[in-house]
Design a protein around this motif. Structure first.
Motif, PDB file in Angstrom:
ATOM      1  N   GLY A 573       6.391 -22.113 -24.690  1.00 33.10           N
ATOM      2  CA  GLY A 573       6.907 -22.246 -23.323  1.00 33.10           C
ATOM      3  C   GLY A 573       6.192 -21.287 -22.385  1.00 33.10           C
ATOM      4  N   THR A 574       6.311 -21.545 -21.081  1.00 34.28           N
ATOM      5  CA  THR A 574       5.707 -20.670 -20.076  1.00 34.28           C
ATOM      6  C   THR A 574       6.679 -19.548 -19.720  1.00 34.28           C
ATOM      7  OG1 THR A 574       4.296 -22.367 -19.115  1.00 34.28           O
ATOM      8  CG2 THR A 574       4.949 -20.579 -17.668  1.00 34.28           C
ATOM      9  N   HIS A 575       6.149 -18.325 -19.589  1.00 35.37           N
ATOM     10  CA  HIS A 575       6.993 -17.195 -19.219  1.00 35.37           C
ATOM     11  C   HIS A 575       6.472 -16.536 -17.947  1.00 35.37           C
ATOM     12  CE1 HIS A 575       9.144 -17.787 -22.886  1.00 35.37           C
ATOM     13  NE2 HIS A 575       8.039 -17.654 -23.593  1.00 35.37           N
ATOM     14  N   PRO A 576       7.149 -16.764 -16.812  1.00 30.04           N
ATOM     15  CA  PRO A 576       6.753 -16.112 -15.558  1.00 30.04           C
ATOM     16  C   PRO A 576       7.220 -14.657 -15.569  1.00 30.04           C
ATOM     17  CG  PRO A 576       8.661 -17.540 -15.208  1.00 30.04           C
ATOM     18  CD  PRO A 576       8.272 -17.706 -16.645  1.00 30.04           C
ATOM     19  N   TRP A 577       6.289 -13.728 -15.808  1.00 28.97           N
ATOM     20  CA  TRP A 577       6.700 -12.338 -16.010  1.00 28.97           C
ATOM     21  C   TRP A 577       6.922 -11.629 -14.678  1.00 28.97           C
ATOM     22  CZ3 TRP A 577       8.852 -11.125 -20.243  1.00 28.97           C
ATOM     23  CH2 TRP A 577       9.271  -9.807 -20.407  1.00 28.97           C
ATOM     24  N   HIS A 627      11.237  -8.525 -16.772  1.00 29.05           N
ATOM     25  CA  HIS A 627      11.777  -9.688 -17.496  1.00 29.05           C
ATOM     26  C   HIS A 627      11.065 -10.988 -17.163  1.00 29.05           C
ATOM     27  CE1 HIS A 627      14.158 -11.455 -14.072  1.00 29.05           C
ATOM     28  NE2 HIS A 627      14.094 -10.226 -13.611  1.00 29.05           N
ATOM     29  N   CYS A 628      11.392 -11.991 -17.966  1.00 27.78           N
ATOM     30  CA  CYS A 628      10.895 -13.334 -17.690  1.00 27.78           C
ATOM     31  C   CYS A 628      11.730 -13.911 -16.552  1.00 27.78           C
ATOM     32  CB  CYS A 628      11.036 -14.197 -18.938  1.00 27.78           C
ATOM     33  SG  CYS A 628      10.518 -15.906 -18.665  1.00 27.78           S
ATOM     34  N   HIS A 629      11.056 -14.538 -15.566  1.00 24.45           N
ATOM     35  CA  HIS A 629      11.806 -15.110 -14.450  1.00 24.45           C
ATOM     36  C   HIS A 629      12.134 -16.581 -14.661  1.00 24.45           C
ATOM     37  CE1 HIS A 629      13.533 -15.218 -10.443  1.00 24.45           C
ATOM     38  NE2 HIS A 629      13.463 -13.905 -10.489  1.00 24.45           N
ATOM     39  N   ASN A 630      11.923 -17.072 -15.883  1.00 28.11           N
ATOM     40  CA  ASN A 630      12.643 -18.280 -16.262  1.00 28.11           C
ATOM     41  C   ASN A 630      14.021 -17.739 -16.630  1.00 28.11           C
ATOM     42  OD1 ASN A 630      13.901 -20.223 -18.014  1.00 28.11           O
ATOM     43  ND2 ASN A 630      11.954 -21.308 -18.031  1.00 28.11           N
ATOM     44  N   LEU A 631      14.992 -17.901 -15.743  1.00 27.26           N
ATOM     45  CA  LEU A 631      16.232 -17.136 -15.859  1.00 27.26           C
ATOM     46  C   LEU A 631      17.021 -17.449 -17.128  1.00 27.26           C
ATOM     47  CD1 LEU A 631      17.110 -17.068 -12.071  1.00 27.26           C
ATOM     48  CD2 LEU A 631      16.046 -15.285 -13.451  1.00 27.26           C
ATOM     49  N   PRO A 632      17.041 -18.707 -17.603  1.00 23.09           N
ATOM     50  CA  PRO A 632      17.666 -18.921 -18.916  1.00 23.09           C
ATOM     51  C   PRO A 632      16.966 -18.135 -20.033  1.00 23.09           C
ATOM     52  CG  PRO A 632      17.511 -21.000 -17.739  1.00 23.09           C
ATOM     53  CD  PRO A 632      16.752 -19.982 -16.929  1.00 23.09           C
ATOM     54  N   HIS A 633      15.646 -17.985 -19.957  1.00 22.03           N
ATOM     55  CA  HIS A 633      14.943 -17.180 -20.962  1.00 22.03           C
ATOM     56  C   HIS A 633      15.419 -15.724 -20.897  1.00 22.03           C
ATOM     57  CE1 HIS A 633      11.134 -19.965 -21.181  1.00 22.03           C
ATOM     58  NE2 HIS A 633      12.260 -20.594 -21.445  1.00 22.03           N
ATOM     59  N   ALA A 634      15.521 -15.192 -19.673  1.00 19.24           N
ATOM     60  CA  ALA A 634      15.974 -13.805 -19.514  1.00 19.24           C
ATOM     61  C   ALA A 634      17.369 -13.652 -20.103  1.00 19.24           C
ATOM     62  CB  ALA A 634      15.963 -13.420 -18.037  1.00 19.24           C
ATOM     63  N   GLY A 637      17.593 -13.186 -23.826  1.00 24.78           N
ATOM     64  CA  GLY A 637      17.025 -11.994 -24.443  1.00 24.78           C
ATOM     65  C   GLY A 637      15.744 -11.453 -23.849  1.00 24.78           C
ATOM     66  N   MET A 638      15.013 -12.245 -23.045  1.00 22.86           N
ATOM     67  CA  MET A 638      13.664 -11.847 -22.631  1.00 22.86           C
ATOM     68  C   MET A 638      13.717 -10.925 -21.406  1.00 22.86           C
ATOM     69  SD  MET A 638      10.424 -14.396 -22.439  1.00 22.86           S
ATOM     70  CE  MET A 638      10.049 -14.617 -24.168  1.00 22.86           C
ATOM     71  N   MET A 639      14.207  -9.722 -21.639  1.00 25.73           N
ATOM     72  CA  MET A 639      14.462  -8.803 -20.531  1.00 25.73           C
ATOM     73  C   MET A 639      14.494  -7.391 -21.090  1.00 25.73           C
ATOM     74  SD  MET A 639      17.553  -9.314 -17.824  1.00 25.73           S
ATOM     75  CE  MET A 639      18.895  -9.498 -18.995  1.00 25.73           C
TER      76      MET A 639
HETATM   77 CU   LIG Z   1      10.313 -17.081 -20.266  1.00 26.49          CU
END
Ligand SMILES: [Cu+2]
Length: 663
Positions: A573-577, A627-634, A637-639
């Motif tokens: 997946g893409t992660h907008p950091w 954090h990742c700004h795909n907010l569901p990803h954040a 855990g991605m934070m």
């Molecule tokens: Cu992400």
């Protein structure tokens, strides 16, 4: 071939190796000699191909193959060698008409290779990077347990043999005790390794990483609660006061469609906040009825940390009936936005966002004083419909020929949007609010706008229509017409085939204010999926270095440090950091340096298989979400936190601890 494609190809080959090893094992167990031999040969060949795909991936970076090279392939290689040695000779003999090729050892060893192939792929998906000793021990024990159980099924258990006539002969008794010994010691080893592995895996991480710089000093602590905005505007500026009340509302889009939204002041987007450089922005946030609470985060704006709106870190969440006053100087010019940072994967999606635009005081920036049509265009998706600036995606606007136009695009979604401006050449004057150096004129290009990102597009209105096309939807978007008498006449070409503009090669290079090669600290963040603890519960998380928030170690920096990030995306997946409170300078993507205008961003899209290098100077003390700004990803855990030495928080330190209760 991109690294992302190699990752996918390697997964496909791994699946094939699992399939062929299982096929070989099952056909051999069924005494289907010819298919078993064919499957065994295929399994060996596919395993050799797997070595090639892993080697290719290794060339793209150790992060992509670590667990495959250290665990998956050695485990599979050993099991495969055993299988070939134990099953191969009898199968070849059977092909020449001697026997049926079956042997208990052959079946067990071939199936063990299948388990090893499967376990390697499962370890990649569930544990990922980095491989830990715990993961390795658990994986190997699972394969060992599979081998022992298979042996029990394939060959008669010792107890049954003991009842038969074989047991009466001395060699039979020896065989039985040997089998028992192997079974018991094998079982003991497997259980011990699994227990040790699980124990190792549940150890907590260090609370902080230093990126190669010094650890915490003994300097006097300052609380984020004291890092607040100044009380008065710069000379000549004014105070821009706003009151925002978060509340649920039914919002009618211009199309007539009604949506159940969470809003600031009953509007979606919330009230547009504008200021002139040097003003002071003061916003009183109240919460009417959003039970989970809200905050205001000023996305891309380097506010003092106490104004950052990170619940549990820079303030307590604003619950129903409570309020919080944000105050910060409007010292950065450009296009920004604000949104709630509490349970934001729900709140922002439902409408808790708005725009923030700060214009220069003296108008010295090229063209800005003369821009007569200046549109702020947040792009947001409600129930699958792209809504631009609160319009329903079919907005029309009159712009006489020759009008200087600035379109401020803001992606308020969690996924990237593809933007095409058709009908005129244009320039990308600014990215994430920061002006580019000598941006050249472009046309017939697609622009990828990352989640949270902003592009300012500028052009002189031609005497024909101009269309802003979002995600290839030629019926939607924005139309600019030069005359009032020909509504929506222009036909829009198919824009899907247009090449994507690479911003790393756009504009002209220029000096940057620090030497990124002289980094004081260097942090590597490997983004992946895996089983990890998130907010105290096990989850199939979006992970950073194998962990989920809040168990990811804080990154420690000291004021004045030059800090370098390496961000690696191992996932599909893409992660907008997105780092709060700072702008970062893009250094390179996949090892290719940025050669265009210095690119200062607050969000950069790390696509599958990509590796980005960025740097910044730590000049804004605080504790900042990273954090990742795909907010569901954040949310999954991605934070993590970037913490300045000597800064503390009285708010608990774990971002949005109750966020998990939102549905
Ligand atoms: Cu992400």
């Amino acid at each position: 071939m991109t690294t992302g494609l190699w990752i996918i190809l390697d997964h496909v080959v791994a699946l094939l190796s699992i399939a062929t090893w299982f096929a070989a094992g099952v056909t051999l167990a069924l005494r289907r000699t010819r298919p078993a031999l064919a499957a065994l040969v295929a399994a060996v060949l596919v395993t050799l191909v797997r070595v090639v795909t892993v080697a290719m991936l290794a060339g793209r970076g150790w992060w992509f193959v670590q667990e495959k090279v250290l665990l998956g392939l050695p485990m599979l290689g050993a099991a495969a060698a055993g299988a070939v040695l134990l099953a191969g000779p009898r199968l070849l003999a059977a092909r020449r008409g001697r026997g049926d090729g079956w042997s208990a050892g052959g079946v067990v060893s071939v199936l063990t290779a299948a388990y090893a192939a499967l376990a390697g792929l499962v370890a990649t998906f569930l544990a990922g990077y980095p491989l830990t000793l715990g993961t390795a021990l658990v994986t190997i024990s699972v394969v060992g347990a599979g081998a022992l159980l298979t042996a029990r099924v394939v060959a008669p258990p010792a107890e049954i043999i003991a009842d038969s006539g074989v047991a009466r002969a001395p060699e039979g008794r020896r065989a039985i005790s040997r089998r028992r010994f192997i079974g018991w010691t094998g079982g003991a080893v497997v259980v011990t390794a699994a227990g040790a592995g699980s124990g190792l895996s549940s150890r907590p991480a260090a609370s902080v990483t230093t990126g190669g710089g010094p650890g915490r000093s003994s300097r006097a602590a300052v609380s984020v609660a004291d890092l607040r905005g100044s009380g008065s505007p710069a000379p000549g500026g004014t105070v821009r006061r706003h009151a925002l009340t978060a509340k649920k509302a039914t919002v009618r889009l211009p199309s007539g469609r009604e949506i159940a939204a969470w809003t600031y002041n009953g509007e979606v987007p919330g009230p547009a906040i504008t200021a002139t450089q040097g003003d002071l922005i003061e916003v009183r946030l109240s919460n009417a009825d959003i039970e989970d609470g809200v905050t205001l985060h000023w996305h891309g704006y380097d506010v003092p940390c106490g104004e950052d709106g990170s619940p549990g870190v820079t303030q307590t969440v604003v619950g129903p009936g409570a309020d919080f006053v944000y105050r910060f100087p409007a010292d950065q010019v450009g296009t920004y936005w604000y949104h709630t940072h509490h349970a934001s994967h729900v709140g922002v999606h439902k409408g808790l966002y708005g725009t923030l635009v700060v214009r220069p005081r003296d108008g010295e920036r090229a063209g800005s004083a003369a821009e007569q049509l200046d549109l702020t265009l947040p792009v947001h998706t409600f129930d699958g419909t792209v809504v631009i600036a609160g319009g329903d995606g079919r907005t029309e606007q009159l712009a006489p020929p020759g009008t200087p136009v600035r379109l401020r695009l803001i992606n308020t979604d969690s996924d990237p949007h593809r933007i095409v401006l058709a009908g005129t050449p244009f320039r990308i004057a600014a990215v994430d609010g920061r002006d580019l150096n000598q941006p050249g004129e472009v046309s017939d290009v697609g622009l990828r706008l990352p989640a949270g990102g902003r592009y300012d597009l500028v052009f002189l209105m031609p005497d024909t229509s101009v269309a802003l096309v979002v995600d290839g939807d030629r019926d939607g978007g924005l139309r600019l017409r030069p005359h009032g008498d020909a509504p929506g006449a222009a036909r829009i070409e198919d824009t899907s085939g247009l090449p994507e503009l690479d911003l790393l090669r756009y504009g002209a290079a220029a000096a940057v204010p620090f030497d990124p090669r002289r980094a004081d600290r260097h942090f590597t963040m490997v983004l992946d999926r895996g089983v990890a603890m998130v907010d105290g519960r096990p989850a199939y998380a979006h992970t950073v270095n194998g962990r989920g928030h809040p168990a990811i170690p804080d990154q420690l920096v000291a004021e004045g440090d030059i800090v370098r990030f390496t961000v690696v995306n191992r996932s599909l997946g893409t992660h907008p950091w997105h780092l709060h409170g700072h702008r970062v300078l893009i250094l390179s993507r996949d090892g290719t340096p940025s050669t265009g205008s210095p690119l200062w961003v607050d969000t950069f899209d790390v696509r599958p298989g990509e590796t980005w290098e960025v740097a910044f100077r730590a000049t804004n003390p605080g504790i900042w979400m990273n954090h990742c700004h795909n907010l569901p990803h954040a949310h999954q855990g991605m934070m993590l936190r970037l913490q300045y030495d000597g800064v503390t928080t009285p708010f608990g330190g774990s971002h949005g601890a109750s966020a998990g209760h939102v549905h």
